[in-house]
Design an enzyme around this catalytic site. Sequence first.
Site, PDB file in Angstrom:
ATOM      1  N   CYS A  70     -11.455  41.391 -32.232  1.00 35.95           N
ATOM      2  CA  CYS A  70     -11.969  42.460 -31.374  1.00 35.95           C
ATOM      3  C   CYS A  70     -10.957  42.680 -30.267  1.00 35.95           C
ATOM      4  O   CYS A  70     -10.671  41.755 -29.497  1.00 35.95           O
ATOM      5  CB  CYS A  70     -13.330  42.047 -30.798  1.00 35.95           C
ATOM      6  SG  CYS A  70     -14.016  43.166 -29.563  1.00 35.95           S
ATOM      7  N   ASN A  71     -10.400  43.871 -30.172  1.00 40.16           N
ATOM      8  CA  ASN A  71      -9.411  44.160 -29.141  1.00 40.16           C
ATOM      9  C   ASN A  71      -9.997  44.020 -27.741  1.00 40.16           C
ATOM     10  O   ASN A  71      -9.337  43.502 -26.833  1.00 40.16           O
ATOM     11  CB  ASN A  71      -8.848  45.571 -29.330  1.00 40.16           C
ATOM     12  CG  ASN A  71      -8.060  45.720 -30.609  1.00 40.16           C
ATOM     13  OD1 ASN A  71      -8.644  45.935 -31.673  1.00 40.16           O
ATOM     14  ND2 ASN A  71      -6.752  45.619 -30.525  1.00 40.16           N
ATOM     15  N   CYS A 182      -8.587  49.371 -31.829  1.00 39.13           N
ATOM     16  CA  CYS A 182      -9.939  48.824 -31.967  1.00 39.13           C
ATOM     17  C   CYS A 182     -10.127  48.495 -33.431  1.00 39.13           C
ATOM     18  O   CYS A 182      -9.761  49.296 -34.302  1.00 39.13           O
ATOM     19  CB  CYS A 182     -10.989  49.829 -31.498  1.00 39.13           C
ATOM     20  SG  CYS A 182     -12.704  49.316 -31.827  1.00 39.13           S
ATOM     21  N   THR A 183     -10.697  47.331 -33.720  1.00 39.87           N
ATOM     22  CA  THR A 183     -10.807  46.906 -35.120  1.00 39.87           C
ATOM     23  C   THR A 183     -11.809  47.737 -35.916  1.00 39.87           C
ATOM     24  O   THR A 183     -11.825  47.658 -37.152  1.00 39.87           O
ATOM     25  CB  THR A 183     -11.177  45.414 -35.217  1.00 39.87           C
ATOM     26  OG1 THR A 183     -12.388  45.161 -34.494  1.00 39.87           O
ATOM     27  CG2 THR A 183     -10.045  44.553 -34.656  1.00 39.87           C
TER      28      THR A 183
END
Length: 265
Positions: A70-71, A182-183
């Site tokens: 998670c960024n 963002c993932t």
Amino acid sequence: MRIGFFDSGIGGMTVLHQALRFLPNEDYIFYADTLHVPYGEKPKKEVREYIFNAVDFMANQEIKALVIACNTATSIAVDDLRKNYDFPILGIEPAVKPAIQSWAGKQKKVLVFATNLTLREEKFHNLVKSIDHYDIVESVPLPGLVQFAESFEFREEKVIPYLKEELSSFDLKQYGTIVLGCTHFPYFEDSIRDIFPEEVDIISGSIGTAKNLKRILETRNQINEGAGDISFFKSGYKVEDKETLSNYKKLLVMLDRKSSLTTGA
């Protein structure tokens, strides 16, 4: 022992997918904090509490490494997490460095898609400041894509109008590289490609994170200790219902079918 993956929701599955490619002979535990998703629109202090609670849970699951897939969570907590636990903790950050490295051949700008919280964080600004010597990096938050993903809404007829609206003030021809910060965003690679010129590159940090995970396990002589089994958890509870498990497996299949993202990592 297993490898842990943690995200606020299903975005981290895009990183897990890459790990399965590079490390098929490992067992995994994937934790989605679905009670509190999305992180990117919440206050930092609140999100940090969610993150530490989740990682405390994961630490009791006999994991040999943890990927913060998670960024947003990486940007606000990974340094402190590493101080608290004795297993390797890997984060993921927007792939700005490889994007800038490719600039010389394109002479075009870099556009970073991320969450509001990631883009506000000092970690992101320091990253850009340290390498963006030509002032070519711009950014835009796209929280709607997180909401689409968590609702399993991937239809282009829904996603593309949202993207066009959010990007209406940008001259899309100015950009040579799009960074998915963002993932959740790799799910929408096809829709993003549809609205940008054909020659635009779209990159993510997921491949680099998976490669780094493999390198660390090899260094620690902890490689190939499983069979590719995955256990799923949602905010502390193991996922047992067949419908949710089926949906998660479908996501991995969908990611297999998508064109691979490129990265300089």
